[in-house]
Design a protein around this motif. Sequence first.
Motif: not given
Length: 211
Positions: A94-95, A162, A164-167, A169-170, A202
């Motif tokens: 995610d980075e 890729d 949404d970084p939050e997705v 991570r989830a 999401d």
Amino acid sequence: MPSPAIDDYLKTIYHHTEWQSVLITPSQLASELGLAPSSVTEMVQKLAAQGLVSHRPYGPITLTAAGQTRAAAIIRRHRLIETWLVGEFGYAWDEVHDEAEVLEHAISDRLLEGIDQRLGRPRFDPHGDAIPDASGHTQREPFVLLAAAAPGHVGRVLRVSDRDPEVLRAVEAAGVTVGAEVRVVDAATLRIADAKVQLPADAVGAVWLSA
């Protein structure tokens, strides 16, 4: 001539039909790029004049052969860099996107070839997106979006978007990784081995499985 702005347009058009078949419209392109529709219309006209896209007023936009070649080249750079950052520098998946956005315009062809060779000519990036080869070709097996997969469907996770970084991570926190064998319980629930995994809402539109 190299132009990050042109490359961003071509990449976005290329991305749009990688995992679905509906062509992108000017309004969708403006939304994806976060630009005013009038600015996008003007740039699309320039791209068409350069032979990079095909477009009729109010119609969808498609890449020409030249546009496809150029888009695949910059996509190749981006995804090889993402793979390199994860494999060699310990970045999380995610980075890497924002770093790759910068580096894709900065590294030389010689360095890119060295990265590709060092990584063993990878075919996919950390998110499961296909890395075009030096000729612009990709290989991808038949796929189905998780949101469209029927209960009971069994397949491997091919790709996690890729966007949404939050997705990302989830999905990672839930234990779902590219390559994992899963069974679909429902759109938001997977079974991996003997464990049930609940995904955030999401994620159902961000995970692709083998068909």
